[in-house]
Design a protein around this motif. Structure first.
Motif, PDB file in Angstrom:
ATOM      1  N   TYR A  11       0.797  -1.228   0.000  1.00  0.00           N
ATOM      2  CA  TYR A  11       0.000   0.000   0.000  1.00  0.00           C
ATOM      3  C   TYR A  11       0.832   1.282   0.000  1.00  0.00           C
ATOM      4  O   TYR A  11       0.394   2.291   0.482  1.00  0.00           O
ATOM      5  CB  TYR A  11      -0.920   0.001   1.216  1.00  0.00           C
ATOM      6  CG  TYR A  11      -1.831  -1.187   1.255  1.00  0.00           C
ATOM      7  CD1 TYR A  11      -3.035  -1.187   0.564  1.00  0.00           C
ATOM      8  CD2 TYR A  11      -1.472  -2.335   1.961  1.00  0.00           C
ATOM      9  CE1 TYR A  11      -3.878  -2.288   0.586  1.00  0.00           C
ATOM     10  CE2 TYR A  11      -2.306  -3.435   1.993  1.00  0.00           C
ATOM     11  CZ  TYR A  11      -3.499  -3.414   1.310  1.00  0.00           C
ATOM     12  OH  TYR A  11      -4.326  -4.499   1.327  1.00  0.00           O
ATOM     13  N   VAL A  16       3.218  -5.726   1.488  1.00  0.00           N
ATOM     14  CA  VAL A  16       2.549  -6.615   2.446  1.00  0.00           C
ATOM     15  C   VAL A  16       2.758  -8.058   1.969  1.00  0.00           C
ATOM     16  O   VAL A  16       3.130  -8.940   2.741  1.00  0.00           O
ATOM     17  CB  VAL A  16       1.051  -6.271   2.550  1.00  0.00           C
ATOM     18  CG1 VAL A  16       0.318  -7.321   3.374  1.00  0.00           C
ATOM     19  CG2 VAL A  16       0.872  -4.878   3.144  1.00  0.00           C
ATOM     20  N   PRO A  35      -2.519 -15.308  10.930  1.00  0.00           N
ATOM     21  CA  PRO A  35      -2.719 -14.283  11.955  1.00  0.00           C
ATOM     22  C   PRO A  35      -3.138 -12.941  11.361  1.00  0.00           C
ATOM     23  O   PRO A  35      -2.973 -12.705  10.159  1.00  0.00           O
ATOM     24  CB  PRO A  35      -1.349 -14.185  12.625  1.00  0.00           C
ATOM     25  CG  PRO A  35      -0.389 -14.829  11.708  1.00  0.00           C
ATOM     26  CD  PRO A  35      -1.142 -15.788  10.850  1.00  0.00           C
ATOM     27  N   ASN A  36      -3.667 -12.062  12.207  1.00  0.00           N
ATOM     28  CA  ASN A  36      -4.030 -10.702  11.782  1.00  0.00           C
ATOM     29  C   ASN A  36      -2.831 -10.051  11.141  1.00  0.00           C
ATOM     30  O   ASN A  36      -1.723 -10.142  11.648  1.00  0.00           O
ATOM     31  CB  ASN A  36      -4.448  -9.839  12.981  1.00  0.00           C
ATOM     32  CG  ASN A  36      -5.767 -10.293  13.573  1.00  0.00           C
ATOM     33  OD1 ASN A  36      -5.844 -10.603  14.748  1.00  0.00           O
ATOM     34  ND2 ASN A  36      -6.786 -10.357  12.765  1.00  0.00           N
ATOM     35  N   GLY A  37      -3.082  -9.393  10.011  1.00  0.00           N
ATOM     36  CA  GLY A  37      -2.010  -8.657   9.357  1.00  0.00           C
ATOM     37  C   GLY A  37      -1.120  -9.509   8.472  1.00  0.00           C
ATOM     38  O   GLY A  37      -0.165  -9.009   7.887  1.00  0.00           O
ATOM     39  N   ALA A  38      -1.433 -10.803   8.334  1.00  0.00           N
ATOM     40  CA  ALA A  38      -0.602 -11.690   7.504  1.00  0.00           C
ATOM     41  C   ALA A  38      -0.686 -11.327   6.026  1.00  0.00           C
ATOM     42  O   ALA A  38       0.186 -11.692   5.243  1.00  0.00           O
ATOM     43  CB  ALA A  38      -1.017 -13.146   7.707  1.00  0.00           C
ATOM     44  N   SER A  41      -6.396 -10.533   3.317  1.00  0.00           N
ATOM     45  CA  SER A  41      -7.294  -9.692   2.504  1.00  0.00           C
ATOM     46  C   SER A  41      -6.538  -9.063   1.344  1.00  0.00           C
ATOM     47  O   SER A  41      -7.115  -8.821   0.271  1.00  0.00           O
ATOM     48  CB  SER A  41      -7.919  -8.586   3.354  1.00  0.00           C
ATOM     49  OG  SER A  41      -8.627  -9.150   4.413  1.00  0.00           O
ATOM     50  N   ARG A  45      -7.469  -8.707  -2.650  1.00  0.00           N
ATOM     51  CA  ARG A  45      -7.453  -7.425  -3.367  1.00  0.00           C
ATOM     52  C   ARG A  45      -6.514  -7.474  -4.567  1.00  0.00           C
ATOM     53  O   ARG A  45      -6.782  -6.853  -5.596  1.00  0.00           O
ATOM     54  CB  ARG A  45      -6.993  -6.311  -2.429  1.00  0.00           C
ATOM     55  CG  ARG A  45      -8.152  -5.635  -1.765  1.00  0.00           C
ATOM     56  CD  ARG A  45      -7.681  -4.535  -0.841  1.00  0.00           C
ATOM     57  NE  ARG A  45      -8.341  -4.718   0.425  1.00  0.00           N
ATOM     58  CZ  ARG A  45      -7.746  -4.699   1.615  1.00  0.00           C
ATOM     59  NH1 ARG A  45      -6.455  -4.479   1.718  1.00  0.00           N
ATOM     60  NH2 ARG A  45      -8.448  -4.888   2.690  1.00  0.00           N
ATOM     61  N   GLU A 161     -13.980 -13.168   4.487  1.00  0.00           N
ATOM     62  CA  GLU A 161     -14.636 -13.411   5.782  1.00  0.00           C
ATOM     63  C   GLU A 161     -16.147 -13.603   5.661  1.00  0.00           C
ATOM     64  O   GLU A 161     -16.920 -12.834   6.261  1.00  0.00           O
ATOM     65  CB  GLU A 161     -14.387 -12.221   6.719  1.00  0.00           C
ATOM     66  CG  GLU A 161     -12.938 -11.886   6.869  1.00  0.00           C
ATOM     67  CD  GLU A 161     -12.381 -12.323   8.198  1.00  0.00           C
ATOM     68  OE1 GLU A 161     -13.108 -12.990   8.965  1.00  0.00           O
ATOM     69  OE2 GLU A 161     -11.217 -12.022   8.440  1.00  0.00           O
TER      70      GLU A 161
END
Ligand SMILES: Nc1ncnc2c1ncn2[C@@H]1O[C@H](COP(=O)(O)OP(=O)(O)OP(=O)(O)O)[C@@H](O)[C@H]1O
Length: 238
Positions: A11, A16, A35-38, A41, A45, A161
């Motif tokens: 981004y 990422v 995990p979160n932030g892996a 999403s 995109r 999700e």
């Protein structure tokens, strides 16, 4: 089949996805966990064209789709169902579903036929066709979001999700919808925080960490994997 090769994407503040390699088998339901932030999403995109890879490429069958405009990715048959709030609440259920066919708007006959097929697949569409989408429950709204995405009869459906915020009964509807997509020959790639639910409806599983794929296996194999169980499921039931 979708093939992701050495994809770096992010981004602006940095990548990422850090050299993501991934194969999604045609006709599979593949669930990405991590995990979160892996970057789960972010994978969706990048596949749908909202983010352009800085390096690497993505193919749908033989066709390179990385770098295409999102509308062209959609025309190639890849559709993304956003995480939530994807409907126009003041528009009717029917209008919301029909919006999904916008890229095929010149073929009115096809859209009429497709709408009828979808009302058979999702009875809620016919039952509430004239009601504003904002009057539906969370689970019913999810069905309308699915139906809208399926208007173009896609090859690949990306679900971000799908279980988010739903009660157990609505989860059953999501499970049935994903099974129906698979029976219709679609390939489903899904991101899920609810790992047990996601792997429970998937054929294949992918574990991501820090923008890379750590592990791929059948969904059953991943569910039975003790290390993964400890990481995400609070231990594998014995
Ligand atoms: N629009 C954005 N602009 C800038 N950074 C973003 C944006 N969206 C996500 N990020 C960053 O990218 C990284 C990966 O986010 P991503 O949403 O892909 O992770 P995730 O695995 O889906 O996480 P979660 O399970 O929490 O949804 C995070 O560090 C996040 O802060």
């Amino acid at each position: 089949m979708i093939t992701v090769e050495g994809v770096y994407a992010g981004y602006g503040s940095g990548d990422v996805l850090q050299g993501l390699d991934l194969v999604v088998e045609e006709g599979s339901v593949t669930c990405v966990v991590g995990p979160n932030g892996a970057g789960k999403s972010t994978v969706l995109r990048t596949l749908s064209g909202l983010l352009k890879p800085r390096l690497g490429r993505i193919r749908l069958g033989d066709r390179v789709i990385s770098g295409l405009h999102p509308a062209d990715v959609l025309s190639a048959g890849v559709v993304q169902v956003p995480q939530q709030n994807g409907l126009f609440p003041a528009m009717t259920v029917r209008e919301n579903v029909l919006l999904g066919g916008y890229v095929r708007r010149r073929d009115k006959e096809l859209l009429r036929r497709r709408y009828d097929e979808l009302t058979a697949m999702f009875p809620i569409i016919a039952e509430r066709a004239g009601d504003p989408a904002g009057n539906l429950s969370g689970g019913q709204r999810r069905m309308v979001e699915f139906a809208r995405a399926l208007m173009i009869d896609p090859k690949v459906v990306l679900l971000d999700e799908p279980s988010l915020g739903l009660d157990p009964k609505a989860l059953e509807s999501v499970r049935d919808s994903v099974a129906a997509m698979r029976e219709a020959g679609m390939t489903v790639l899904m991101v899920e925080q609810n790992v047990r639910f996601g792997l429970g409806i998937a054929t294949h599983g992918v574990v991501m960490e820090s923008g890379r794929v750590l592990l791929t296996d059948t969904a059953e194999g991943l569910s039975a994997n003790e290390e993964i169980g400890e990481l995400f499921l609070g231990g594998v039931p014995r």
